[in-house]
Design an enzyme around this catalytic site. Structure first.
Site, PDB file in Angstrom:
ATOM      1  N   ASP A  15      43.285   6.079  23.507  1.00 44.02           N
ATOM      2  CA  ASP A  15      44.234   6.971  22.873  1.00 44.02           C
ATOM      3  C   ASP A  15      44.101   6.566  21.351  1.00 44.02           C
ATOM      4  O   ASP A  15      43.929   5.553  20.990  1.00 44.02           O
ATOM      5  CB  ASP A  15      45.703   6.545  22.936  1.00 44.02           C
ATOM      6  CG  ASP A  15      45.912   6.352  24.480  1.00 44.02           C
ATOM      7  OD1 ASP A  15      45.172   6.633  25.495  1.00 44.02           O
ATOM      8  OD2 ASP A  15      47.204   6.198  24.752  1.00 44.02           O
TER       9      ASP A  15
ATOM     10  N   GLU B  13      53.351  10.009  29.203  1.00 42.01           N
ATOM     11  CA  GLU B  13      53.049   9.015  28.112  1.00 42.01           C
ATOM     12  C   GLU B  13      52.796   9.822  26.816  1.00 42.01           C
ATOM     13  O   GLU B  13      52.940  11.099  26.741  1.00 42.01           O
ATOM     14  CB  GLU B  13      51.663   8.504  28.545  1.00 42.01           C
ATOM     15  CG  GLU B  13      51.612   7.823  30.080  1.00 42.01           C
ATOM     16  CD  GLU B  13      50.239   7.032  30.106  1.00 42.01           C
ATOM     17  OE1 GLU B  13      50.221   5.908  30.904  1.00 42.01           O
ATOM     18  OE2 GLU B  13      49.170   7.814  29.959  1.00 42.01           O
TER      19      GLU B  13
HETATM   20  C1  FRU Z   1      47.795   6.514  27.836  1.00 39.02           C
HETATM   21  C2  FRU Z   1      48.177   4.970  27.685  1.00 39.02           C
HETATM   22  C3  FRU Z   1      49.546   4.818  26.885  1.00 39.02           C
HETATM   23  C4  FRU Z   1      49.343   3.278  26.647  1.00 39.02           C
HETATM   24  C5  FRU Z   1      47.872   3.105  26.327  1.00 39.02           C
HETATM   25  C6  FRU Z   1      47.329   1.896  26.748  1.00 39.02           C
HETATM   26  O1  FRU Z   1      46.650   6.731  27.685  1.00 39.02           O
HETATM   27  O2  FRU Z   1      48.436   4.732  28.764  1.00 39.02           O
HETATM   28  O3  FRU Z   1      50.601   5.092  27.560  1.00 39.02           O
HETATM   29  O4  FRU Z   1      50.182   2.958  25.556  1.00 39.02           O
HETATM   30  O5  FRU Z   1      47.219   4.221  27.154  1.00 39.02           O
HETATM   31  O6  FRU Z   1      46.017   1.622  26.266  1.00 39.02           O
END
Ligand code: FRU
Length: 480
Positions: free
Chosen positions: A22, A198
């Site tokens: 992300d 998320e």
């Molecule tokens: C989304 C996610 C978020 C988390 C991150 C961990 O892709 O699962 O929810 O904070 O990646 O890398």
């Protein structure tokens, strides 16, 4: 020894080495766009999550910086996704114009933490009072409590944090960025629920550029549950205002809406502090195969930055995505035009095709399947088109080269349409291991990663009936 990295893109951000997922902490400050991201620079796998860091002055050229926020002996674990703001008026007391980041720590459970920087994002100090929001949830929501996205809310004169909590979004507010109070929840019974929610984002936009007609947009990534499988990003259009004394997101949207119908645009969020524009970037991968993609040294690229707008299309208000202007200006050298196209026959373009922009407008009155195909000499291809008989736009990557990293998801991906389109207009960005397709000015977007064993060098416009080409252009990338 130079290592040949044939899948490394030319105009998409990738970390020099290791894993990336992300985008985090997107903030514009003092002439610089910051891109932080979920990162491990040791290996191409998800581990030791930290915030990687890159800076750009134009959102096109990026320079990688040392990791910004890393796990340490505070006992709070890894540094998961989050956001950053400019504290212009010193609400938090670290000084005016301090950059303040919010992230999720993972140990012993997911909780929200804060860090700040007084040197333009170069170095970060974790706040001694972390976590600023403790995870006191019990019951069946033990651990999905993450991805704080903080914005300034002018109407209430408060900072608002959107948080993903398993199957809904929480909204919290604060005046000093340290003490947070829960306002409300959104999402029970709304939108897609075939996976965990998320990476939320909340922002306001004018509809069709009308200052007197603004709406709030709430973005929510979901994993799995995307329209073509795996992870994807949905959105809701509504209002964010006080209701019964609490700041609340209200939406009467009935249908599911998706930022991107391809399988490779996830966890996208927008920059804080860009005036009069909403610009987003996403992670160009999918949780269902992210750790298996066959790239060398690195794994994970960002999408191209996109400007999000709200448009009223025949009574339906949707979020459209447009590639940012600064990137558009990099495609200046024309390598093929309308005069070069003969329907259903190949144009030999050469290797410049593998980092290029293609624009195509065709007449769709009489056809039932029309599109464009990129191929190479070993018979691999990708087909991008419009099936008018069955009402869907598509990208077919089932024969695009290496496909075994995603045995189930490497197939025909569709954007199902609720109405017949009256025109087909495509803008496609090809960059070594990805294609990003903007249909009809970004009303529909499909982002897809591909791994041809040899570069695509030929293009064919195909159609099952007489078709008129209104515009066709391939332009190569210059100067990145
Ligand atoms: C989304 C996610 C978020 C988390 C991150 C961990 O892709 O699962 O929810 O904070 O990646 O890398």
């Amino acid at each position: 020894m130079t290592i040949v990295e044939k899948y490394r893109p030319s105009f998409h951000y990738t970390p020099r080495k290791g894993w990336m997922n992300d985008p985090n902490g997107l903030v514009y400050f003092d002439g610089e766009y910051h891109l932080f991201y979920q990162h491990d620079n040791y290996d191409r796998v998800f581990q030791n999550m930290s915030w990687g860091h890159a800076i750009s002055t134009d959102l096109v050229h990026w320079e990688e910086y040392p990791k910004a926020i890393v796990p340490d002996d505070d006992g709070l674990g890894m540094i998961f996704s989050g956001s950053a703001v400019v504290d212009k008026n010193n609400c938090a007391g670290f000084g005016a114009n301090t950059l303040i980041a919010f992230y999720t720590s993972t140990n012993p459970r997911q909780q929200q933490c804060m860090a700040y920087s007084t040197d333009k994002g170069r170095t970060w100090t974790k706040y001694s009072g972390n976590p600023v929001i403790k995870n006191v949830q019990g019951g069946n929501i033990p651990n999905d409590f993450r991805d704080p996205k903080v914005i300034w809310h002018e109407d209430s004169q408060k900072w608002i944090m959107s948080l993903a909590v398993q199957d809904h979004i929480d909204f919290w507010s604060s005046r000093n960025l340290k003490d947070w109070e829960k306002e409300s929840e959104f999402g029970h019974g709304s939108g897609s629920h075939n996976g965990v929610w998320e990476c939320p984002d909340l922002f306001e936009l004018e509809v069709d550029g009308d200052k007197n007609n603004k709406k709030w947009v709430l973005i929510v990534s979901i994993n799995p549950g995307g329209p073509n499988g795996g992870s994807a990003t949905q959105y809701f259009i509504g209002d964010f205002k006080e209701a019964d004394g609490k700041l609340t997101f209200i939406s009467d949207q009935k249908d599911e809406k998706w930022i991107d119908y391809g399988t490779d645009n996830y966890a996208g969020v927008t920059w804080f502090n860009i005036q009069n524009k909403v610009i987003s970037i996403g992670w160009m991968s999918n949780w269902s195969y992210a750790d298996k993609v066959p790239t060398e040294n690195w794994r994970g690229a960002m999408t191209i930055p996109r400007e999000l707008k709200l448009k009223n299309i025949q009574g339906d208000i949707i979020v459209t995505s447009e590639p940012i202007e600064a990137l558009q200006r990099k495609f200046e050298h024309t390598i093929a035009t309308t005069a070069d196209v003969k329907i259903n026959s190949d144009i030999k373009v050469g290797k410049e095709l593998s980092s290029s922009r293609i624009k195509m407008k065709v007449d769709i009155d009489e056809v039932s399947d029309v599109g464009i195909e990129f191929s190479n000499r070993v018979g691999e291809n990708i087909r991008i088109g419009y099936n008018l008989a069955k009402w869907y736009l598509y990208v077919d990557r089932s024969n695009s080269g290496k496909v075994d990293y995603a045995p189930i998801l490497n197939k025909l991906h569709k954007a199902k349409l609720e109405r017949r389109l009256d025109k087909l207009d495509m803008e496609i960005f090809v960059d070594k291991s990805s294609v990003e397709v903007f249909f009809n000015g970004g009303e529909y977007v499909m982002t897809e990663i591909i791994f041809p064993t040899e570069e695509f060098s030929m293009v064919k416009v195909y159609s099952d009936n007489k078709t008129e080409i209104r515009e066709f252009q391939i332009e190569s990338l210059s100067g990145i």
